[in-house]
Each structure stands twice: as structure tokens, then as C-alpha cells.
Design a protein around this motif. Structure first.
Motif, PDB file in Angstrom:
ATOM      1  N   LEU A  37      26.314  28.379 -37.895  1.00  0.00           N
ATOM      2  CA  LEU A  37      25.689  27.648 -38.997  1.00  0.00           C
ATOM      3  C   LEU A  37      26.183  28.172 -40.338  1.00  0.00           C
ATOM      4  CD1 LEU A  37      23.598  25.574 -39.973  1.00  0.00           C
ATOM      5  CD2 LEU A  37      21.835  27.354 -39.729  1.00  0.00           C
ATOM      6  N   LEU A  38      26.335  29.468 -40.449  1.00  0.00           N
ATOM      7  CA  LEU A  38      26.775  30.089 -41.698  1.00  0.00           C
ATOM      8  C   LEU A  38      28.135  29.557 -42.141  1.00  0.00           C
ATOM      9  CD1 LEU A  38      26.403  32.270 -43.919  1.00  0.00           C
ATOM     10  CD2 LEU A  38      27.412  33.915 -42.322  1.00  0.00           C
ATOM     11  N   VAL A  39      29.074  29.468 -41.205  1.00  0.00           N
ATOM     12  CA  VAL A  39      30.412  29.019 -41.590  1.00  0.00           C
ATOM     13  C   VAL A  39      30.501  27.497 -41.690  1.00  0.00           C
ATOM     14  CG1 VAL A  39      31.540  31.077 -40.688  1.00  0.00           C
ATOM     15  CG2 VAL A  39      31.281  29.069 -39.205  1.00  0.00           C
ATOM     16  N   ALA A  40      29.419  26.791 -41.273  1.00  0.00           N
ATOM     17  CA  ALA A  40      29.368  25.334 -41.453  1.00  0.00           C
ATOM     18  C   ALA A  40      28.879  24.956 -42.849  1.00  0.00           C
ATOM     19  CB  ALA A  40      28.468  24.709 -40.390  1.00  0.00           C
ATOM     20  N   LEU A  41      28.287  25.909 -43.569  1.00  0.00           N
ATOM     21  CA  LEU A  41      27.807  25.644 -44.930  1.00  0.00           C
ATOM     22  C   LEU A  41      28.992  25.365 -45.854  1.00  0.00           C
ATOM     23  CD1 LEU A  41      25.175  28.543 -45.185  1.00  0.00           C
ATOM     24  CD2 LEU A  41      24.682  26.117 -44.898  1.00  0.00           C
ATOM     25  N   PRO A  42      28.779  24.556 -46.931  1.00  0.00           N
ATOM     26  CA  PRO A  42      27.516  24.067 -47.479  1.00  0.00           C
ATOM     27  C   PRO A  42      27.103  22.734 -46.859  1.00  0.00           C
ATOM     28  CG  PRO A  42      29.288  23.492 -48.964  1.00  0.00           C
ATOM     29  CD  PRO A  42      29.911  24.275 -47.840  1.00  0.00           C
ATOM     30  N   GLY A  43      25.841  22.343 -47.145  1.00  0.00           N
ATOM     31  CA  GLY A  43      25.357  21.055 -46.689  1.00  0.00           C
ATOM     32  C   GLY A  43      23.841  20.993 -46.679  1.00  0.00           C
ATOM     33  N   THR A  44      23.310  19.801 -46.483  1.00  0.00           N
ATOM     34  CA  THR A  44      21.876  19.614 -46.299  1.00  0.00           C
ATOM     35  C   THR A  44      21.542  19.876 -44.837  1.00  0.00           C
ATOM     36  OG1 THR A  44      22.093  17.271 -45.749  1.00  0.00           O
ATOM     37  CG2 THR A  44      21.889  17.843 -48.105  1.00  0.00           C
ATOM     38  N   VAL A  45      20.256  19.939 -44.542  1.00  0.00           N
ATOM     39  CA  VAL A  45      19.832  20.148 -43.152  1.00  0.00           C
ATOM     40  C   VAL A  45      20.390  19.041 -42.260  1.00  0.00           C
ATOM     41  CG1 VAL A  45      17.842  20.163 -41.605  1.00  0.00           C
ATOM     42  CG2 VAL A  45      17.783  21.492 -43.729  1.00  0.00           C
ATOM     43  N   SER A  46      20.335  17.806 -42.757  1.00  0.00           N
ATOM     44  CA  SER A  46      20.847  16.675 -41.978  1.00  0.00           C
ATOM     45  C   SER A  46      22.344  16.807 -41.727  1.00  0.00           C
ATOM     46  CB  SER A  46      20.548  15.367 -42.727  1.00  0.00           C
ATOM     47  OG  SER A  46      21.081  14.266 -42.040  1.00  0.00           O
ATOM     48  N   ASP A  47      23.076  17.164 -42.780  1.00  0.00           N
ATOM     49  CA  ASP A  47      24.526  17.356 -42.621  1.00  0.00           C
ATOM     50  C   ASP A  47      24.830  18.420 -41.572  1.00  0.00           C
ATOM     51  OD1 ASP A  47      24.997  15.560 -44.688  1.00  0.00           O
ATOM     52  OD2 ASP A  47      25.111  17.135 -46.218  1.00  0.00           O
ATOM     53  N   LEU A  48      24.130  19.529 -41.677  1.00  0.00           N
ATOM     54  CA  LEU A  48      24.406  20.671 -40.811  1.00  0.00           C
ATOM     55  C   LEU A  48      24.007  20.402 -39.367  1.00  0.00           C
ATOM     56  CD1 LEU A  48      23.200  23.351 -43.363  1.00  0.00           C
ATOM     57  CD2 LEU A  48      25.565  23.013 -42.616  1.00  0.00           C
ATOM     58  N   ARG A  57      15.057  20.704 -36.890  1.00  0.00           N
ATOM     59  CA  ARG A  57      13.996  21.716 -36.957  1.00  0.00           C
ATOM     60  C   ARG A  57      14.567  23.120 -36.714  1.00  0.00           C
ATOM     61  NH1 ARG A  57       8.513  20.593 -33.752  1.00  0.00           N
ATOM     62  NH2 ARG A  57       8.622  18.882 -35.252  1.00  0.00           N
ATOM     63  N   GLU A  58      15.504  23.249 -35.786  1.00  0.00           N
ATOM     64  CA  GLU A  58      16.139  24.546 -35.527  1.00  0.00           C
ATOM     65  C   GLU A  58      16.981  24.984 -36.722  1.00  0.00           C
ATOM     66  OE1 GLU A  58      18.425  24.687 -31.984  1.00  0.00           O
ATOM     67  OE2 GLU A  58      16.738  24.188 -30.652  1.00  0.00           O
ATOM     68  N   ILE A  59      17.693  24.026 -37.318  1.00  0.00           N
ATOM     69  CA  ILE A  59      18.521  24.326 -38.482  1.00  0.00           C
ATOM     70  C   ILE A  59      17.645  24.845 -39.626  1.00  0.00           C
ATOM     71  CG2 ILE A  59      20.020  23.337 -40.259  1.00  0.00           C
ATOM     72  CD1 ILE A  59      21.411  23.564 -37.599  1.00  0.00           C
ATOM     73  N   GLU A  60      16.535  24.163 -39.882  1.00  0.00           N
ATOM     74  CA  GLU A  60      15.620  24.585 -40.949  1.00  0.00           C
ATOM     75  C   GLU A  60      15.110  26.006 -40.724  1.00  0.00           C
ATOM     76  OE1 GLU A  60      12.613  21.614 -40.883  1.00  0.00           O
ATOM     77  OE2 GLU A  60      13.684  20.239 -42.227  1.00  0.00           O
ATOM     78  N   LYS A  61      14.732  26.308 -39.500  1.00  0.00           N
ATOM     79  CA  LYS A  61      14.219  27.635 -39.169  1.00  0.00           C
ATOM     80  C   LYS A  61      15.284  28.701 -39.395  1.00  0.00           C
ATOM     81  CE  LYS A  61      12.048  30.262 -35.411  1.00  0.00           C
ATOM     82  NZ  LYS A  61      11.588  30.215 -33.988  1.00  0.00           N
ATOM     83  N   ASP A  62      16.503  28.427 -38.938  1.00  0.00           N
ATOM     84  CA  ASP A  62      17.590  29.398 -39.108  1.00  0.00           C
ATOM     85  C   ASP A  62      17.948  29.589 -40.581  1.00  0.00           C
ATOM     86  OD1 ASP A  62      17.831  30.084 -36.476  1.00  0.00           O
ATOM     87  OD2 ASP A  62      19.597  28.837 -36.066  1.00  0.00           O
TER      88      ASP A  62
END
Length: 332
Positions: A37-48, A57-62
Motif C-alpha cells: 500500500l505504501l508504494v501504491a501511494l499517492p491516491g484516495t482510498v477508492s484509488d488505492l 475498509r481494510e485500506i482505511e484501517k491500514d
């Protein structure tokens, strides 16, 4: 992604693709999924969520966990989804992550090893990339004489603190990880937006302006050098640095790497008043002062950072600070 790819990719993003310690630091903080997830940034929760094929929901928590650890930063605009990004460079990664509230001893040891073994190779490269250093020195306030020099708001700690909407304090990241001296640790002031970020992630706590002034006075008395962001609008931090632990000063002193701008002032010696006692020389972190046998102190103006520490301890008041650069030396 393979287990180790994301850790290595992040090290490459920090301009250190062959680092041994950056992957170790990350692995002591997050799991493989968070590294992806870290190297997938930047982006919104939906993008990621779309990029990583994981539930929102998992993305938001992380992301919230990584925010607390100094690995994910929020950008919020009215009416728009929150956008997240990773640290922009190694200094931001260093400063944000080390004050992670639950930082482990293993994590801090990894940072110590990185700073001692790998940072010296990267520091000169970073200094060469920057048109001007990211930070600059602010003189000890009572080393300046307003009747003789122009003191700008951006170089007056009293005015910076009094004008701040919010102030917080964190531990000094350099002394927390390097522990090479016994100087005060909980003395790094966060100002304005920096304070809001610190309070939200729990890496420090809010303090009053009176408390902030007290910290500054304590640091000045301890011989620490005031450092802030190298702009005319100080809205993030005021560090209080030593010469042995500071990631910038240590490289400047040992190798002359230009990682911090001086103030607009330089130390000046009144040779007639100087007794050659050596107090100023002992106080100088940068080895800018020498005292030839039987003579007055001399200042190497190419090395002097204009911190004012020599002036405030001179028992004969033979040392003063002289304005040598115009106000436009400080970037707008």
C-alpha cells in the motif's frame, strides 16, 4: 508483489535503492500488505483499493495505522475525498517515523545504524540536488541587538511563538535515536500546521506559548542551536539541535556537507575586550572559533553558522552578532 519488492521500492523512492537498513526499518513497522500500500501511494482510498485489489475498509484501517507511524500523510480539501501520500524524502521519513508513539527499541536501533552507516553516503547527494538547504539557523534571541541589526519576524523565536495559532512539542528525533549526548530531548517545537499534525497522530502534545518560551530558553542555556524551515513563513517546526546527534549538523561538521543554511548574522570579536578565556570556543559546535596563544579569539566566517551561542556566554561581552546578509537571503 513479492514479499521484498515493496520494501526495496520504498528504499529506492528515498533515493537509497541499495539500503540495507531502510527495508529493516519498514519491516519493524508494517506488514507486507501495508508495504504494498505504501508504494501504491499517492491516491484516495477508492484509488488505492482499486490498485491493490483490497476492500476499502481494510485500506482505511491500514492508512490510519500508517498515519500514526509517520508513513502516510493526509491531504484534505472541502468537498473532495481525502488523498494520501507517502514520505517525500528520507528526512521526512526520518522525522515523522521516529516520533511514532509506539516505536520499538529495534526500530530505533535500525535508524541509528542507518544514520551511522548509510546516511553519510546519501547526504552529499541530497545537498547537491537542493538549490538551498531545507533548514536554517535562527540566532539565540538575546545575542542580537535590535538597535544595531534588523531582526525579521522569521528569525525572532519570540515573534514566531507569539504569532502561532497552535504549538506542540515532540521529542528530538535525532537525540532519541542517536543518544550521543545528554542534551534535553523533548524540545522539538511544532508550529501551526505542524502542531495540528503532531496532535492528531499523537506523536507529541499541545503546549502553551509560555511553555514554548521556557523550552527555548532551556535549550539556549544548554548550548543547543535553534533551527527552523528555510522560509520567511515559519509554520511547521523549531528544532533545537546539538552537533553530535543532528543528522544535518553532524555531516556539516565532519564533511562540510551543506545541509542547513546559516542565519543572516556572523560572530564578531572585539579584540580589545577579549581575554582569550576560551568560553566561546568551547560553546561553538562548528569549530569556527580558534584562540591563538596569547591572542584574542578569531572567527572563521566561512564556518560560522551565526547561532549566537558564543555571544551569550562571553564573560567580557567581547563577542557580538553582526548582520552580514540582506533579508532576501531567506527564501519567501
Amino acid at each position: 508483489m513479492a514479499d521484498h519488492t515493496s520494501y526495496r521500492q520504498f528504499a529506492a523512492n528515498m533515493l537509497h535503492p541499495d539500503s540495507v537498513y531502510i527495508p529493516k526499518i519498514l519491516k519493524s513497522m508494517i506488514d507486507d500488505g501495508q508495504a504494498d500500500l505504501l508504494v501504491a501511494l499517492p491516491g484516495t482510498v477508492s484509488d488505492l483499493a482499486s490498485r491493490t485489489q483490497r476492500p476499502e475498509r481494510e485500506i482505511e484501517k491500514d492508512l490510519e495505522d500508517m498515519f500514526r507511524k509517520g508513513l502516510a500523510f493526509k491531504k484534505e480539501k472541502p468537498g473532495q475525498p481525502v488523498s494520501w501520500r507517502a514520505p517525500l524524502h528520507i528526512a521526512q521519513f526520518h522525522d515523522a517515523s521516529i516520533v511514532w508513539p509506539e516505536a520499538t527499541s529495534e526500530f530505533l536501533r535500525c535508524w541509528e545504524s542507518y544514520m551511522e552507516k548509510e546516511w553519510p553516503a546519501l547526504a552529499p547527494l541530497l545537498a547537491g540536488f537542493l538549490p538551498k538547504p531545507y533548514t536554517r539557523v535562527i540566532p539565540v534571541e538575546h545575542s542580537l541587538e535590535p538597535a544595531k541589526t534588523r531582526v525579521l519576524t522569521s528569525e525572532s523565536l519570540r515573534e514566531i511563538i507569539d504569532g502561532a495559532e497552535k504549538i506542540a512539542v515532540t521529542k528530538c528525533t535525532c537525540r532519541l535515536s542517536m543518544h550521543k549526548c545528554d542534551a534535553p530531548i523533548e524540545v522539538c517545537l511544532q508550529v501551526g500546521r505542524g502542531a495540528e499534525y503532531t496532535i492528531e497522530r499523537g506523536s507529541g502534545h499541545e503546549i502553551s506559548k509560555r511553555e514554548a518560551h521556557k523550552i527555548i530558553n532551556t535549550c539556549a542555556e544548554a548550548g543547543l542551536v535553534h533551527v527552523t524551515m528555510n522560509t520567511s513563513d515559519v509554520t511547521h517546526f523549531i528544532c533545537n539541535c546539538c552537533g553530535c546527534c543532528c543528522q544535518s549538523f553532524s555531516m556539516m561538521i565532519s564533511d562540510g556537507v551543506n545541509l542547513c543554511d546559516p542565519s543572516r548574522y556572523k560572530a564578531h570579536v572585539d579584540a580589545d575586550a577579549c581575554t582569550g578565556c576560551g568560553t566561546c570556543m568551547e560553546r561553538c559546535h562548528f569549530n569556527a572559533i580558534t584562540i591563538p596563544e596569547g591572542c584574542a579569539a578569531t572567527v572563521d566566517l566561512d564556518i560560522c553558522m551565526g547561532c549566537g551561542q558564543c555571544a551569550v556566554v562571553c564573560p567580557e561581552e567581547a563577542m557580538s552578532m553582526t548582520e552580514v546578509k540582506t533579508p532576501d537571503f531567506i527564501p519567501g
